[in-house]
Design an enzyme around this catalytic site. Structure first.
Site, short mmCIF file in Angstrom:
data_model
loop_
_atom_site.label_atom_id
_atom_site.label_comp_id
_atom_site.label_asym_id
_atom_site.label_seq_id
_atom_site.Cartn_x
_atom_site.Cartn_y
_atom_site.Cartn_z
N LYS A 1 3.10 -15.37 1.97
CA LYS A 1 2.98 -16.05 0.68
C LYS A 1 4.41 -16.33 0.24
O LYS A 1 4.87 -15.91 -0.83
CB LYS A 1 2.22 -15.12 -0.29
CG LYS A 1 1.84 -15.76 -1.61
CD LYS A 1 0.73 -16.77 -1.52
CE LYS A 1 0.47 -17.43 -2.86
NZ LYS A 1 -0.37 -18.62 -2.77
N ASP B 1 -3.50 -17.91 1.23
CA ASP B 1 -4.68 -18.55 0.61
C ASP B 1 -5.27 -19.60 1.54
O ASP B 1 -6.49 -19.70 1.73
CB ASP B 1 -4.34 -19.12 -0.78
CG ASP B 1 -3.00 -19.81 -0.83
OD1 ASP B 1 -2.20 -19.67 0.11
OD2 ASP B 1 -2.72 -20.52 -1.83
N ASP C 1 -11.35 -8.42 7.25
CA ASP C 1 -12.74 -8.25 6.82
C ASP C 1 -13.47 -9.59 6.77
O ASP C 1 -14.66 -9.67 7.09
CB ASP C 1 -12.82 -7.55 5.45
CG ASP C 1 -12.93 -6.04 5.60
OD1 ASP C 1 -12.52 -5.52 6.67
OD2 ASP C 1 -13.42 -5.37 4.67
N ASP D 1 -5.62 -6.62 5.64
CA ASP D 1 -6.81 -5.88 5.24
C ASP D 1 -7.91 -6.86 4.85
O ASP D 1 -9.06 -6.77 5.30
CB ASP D 1 -6.42 -4.99 4.04
CG ASP D 1 -7.48 -3.96 3.69
OD1 ASP D 1 -8.48 -3.87 4.42
OD2 ASP D 1 -7.30 -3.27 2.67
N TYR E 1 0.82 -1.21 0.00
CA TYR E 1 0.00 0.00 0.00
C TYR E 1 0.86 1.27 0.00
O TYR E 1 0.39 2.35 -0.33
CB TYR E 1 -0.95 0.04 1.20
CG TYR E 1 -2.09 -0.97 1.13
CD1 TYR E 1 -2.20 -1.85 0.06
CD2 TYR E 1 -3.04 -1.05 2.13
CE1 TYR E 1 -3.22 -2.78 0.00
CE2 TYR E 1 -4.07 -1.97 2.08
CZ TYR E 1 -4.16 -2.84 1.01
OH TYR E 1 -5.18 -3.75 0.95
#
Ligand code: NAD
Length: 366
Positions: free
Chosen positions: A192, A224, A252, A248, A141
């Site tokens: 990852k 994942d 959620d 992020d 980001y």
């Protein structure tokens, strides 16, 4: 010692939920004898309208001065066409990075009273209590270079950069290990590393830190798989630590396990435990101005503020107990309401939490 709290309501439902949370903060501070000085400022679309910037210098100066910040939410469709650097959300990213708020703590707790509101079966989620620790000021980001460029053949290409320095990984890692040590002692680091070198380094640093925290059991999981496990068997997790983007998304997903994003508080801390406290949800323009917003995520963010930045754990516990009491009484805003419950408005929910808090403080002082 007087503590300074800056209140930044923001846009749409931001001011609606912050109004209730501020009342709770004032009542609990009076009851517990905490000396607080509350100041209010502009951020996001509201600031853009007033001053032409989503984070005015005055707001940033007050924020630097504060021990803690209570934020609502920013953004809305009316600012979708505004130039990218002036978008309300940029104000939020900027205040986080200017204040060095690198550590985002997002608890996902399923109140037993709300087990029916989760999208998963009650037995899968009942008793859920996870803490997601998300790195907030680095990663993709913020990485440079970034942009959209035109290639020689005229085709456009978008690009971002995923970077983490060792020191940034260590800083968030220590916060996560310390948080796990205070809980069930299990930390799962999500990366990852089968594809991304930046997370190979992430994994190496986490392994190195583990030696300093012998009471914490460290495990690793690819993002994942973590997404899958979070909806398959979420109670296997205690504390999860991950980078900005993965955090992020995973937080959620964890939000929905608890029934509603309207129940989830968050804390963003700097190295000295000064922090910004805000609900995990956005400004919900679809329901703003209708008294439909759930203020409990913001009220529970006040509890986190009391615990992490204002050294008032008993006051924090009192706020959490008042929220639980109101849920026991069957009061629900629309987002968590089933047919058996009593649906109440944003302000009626705030009134009920304040009343429960006052009753509880009275009982304790008697
Ligand atoms: P959102 O979180 O605002 O809303 C998603 C859904 O959840 C909506 O249906 C909304 O009605 C519901 N919801 C959210 N909070 C609720 C609450 N307290 N009570 C009941 N229902 C609630 O996400 P979005 O719709 O993707 O974004 C809307 C705006 O908010 C956008 O401008 C976005 O950029 C901004 N945003 C801001 C923040 C922030 O300020 N931290 C975070 C996310 C999104």
């Amino acid at each position: 010692m007087t503590r300074r709290v800056l209140v930044l309501p923001g846009d749409h439902i931001g001011p609606e939920v912050v109004r209730e949370a501020r009342r709770v903060l004032e009542v609990v501070a009076a009851g517990f004898g905490l000396a607080l000085e509350l100041d209010e400022g502009l951020i996001g679309g509201a600031a853009l309208e007033a001053s032409g910037e989503p984070l005015p210098a005055e707001t940033l100066a007050s924020a630097r001065h504060a021990d803690a910040i209570l934020l609502g939410a920013v953004g809305g469709p009316e600012w979708d066409q505004v130039e990218r650097d002036l978008r309300p959300e940029r104000g939020l990213l900027k205040i986080r990075s200017e204040l060095g708020l690198f550590g985002n703590l997002r608890p996902a707790i399923l109140y037993p009273q709300l087990a029916a509101a989760s999208s998963l079966r009650p037995e899968v989620v009942a008793g859920l209590d996870i803490l997601i620790v998300r790195e907030l000021t680095g990663g993709i980001y913020f990485g440079e270079p970034r942009g959209i460029r035109t290639l020689e053949n005229g085709e456009r290409e978008g690009y971002n950069t995923y970077v983490y320095k060792e020191s940034e990984i260590e800083r968030i890692g220590r916060l996560a290990f310390e948080s796990a040590a205070k809980r069930d002692g299990r930390l799962c680091s999500v990366d990852k590393s089968n594809v991304l070198e930046v997370t190979v380094l992430w994994r190496e640093v986490m392994d190195r830190l583990a030696a300093d925290y012998p009471d914490v059991e460290l495990s690793h999981m690819y993002v994942d798989n973590a997404a899958m496990q979070l909806v398959r068997a979420p109670k296997q997790f205690d504390v999860v630590v991950t980078g900005n983007m993965f955090g992020d998304i995973l937080s959620d997903a964890a939000a929905m396990l608890t029934g509603s994003i309207g129940m989830l508080p968050s804390a963003s801390l700097d190295v000295a435990s000064r922090g910004m406290y805000e609900p995990c949800h956005g400004s919900a323009p679809d329901i703003s101005g209708q008294g439909l917003a759930n203020p409990l995520a913001t009220i529970l963010s006040v509890a986190m503020m009391l615990r992490y930045s204002l050294d008032a754990p008993a006051a924090a516990a009192a706020v959490e107990a008042a929220v639980s009491r109101v849920l026991d009484d069957g009061l629900r805003t629309a987002d968590i309401c089933t047919s058996a419950d009593q649906q109440v408005s944003t302000s009626a929910m705030g009134d009920a939490v304040v009343a429960a808090l006052e009753a509880q403080m009275l009982e304790e002082s008697a």
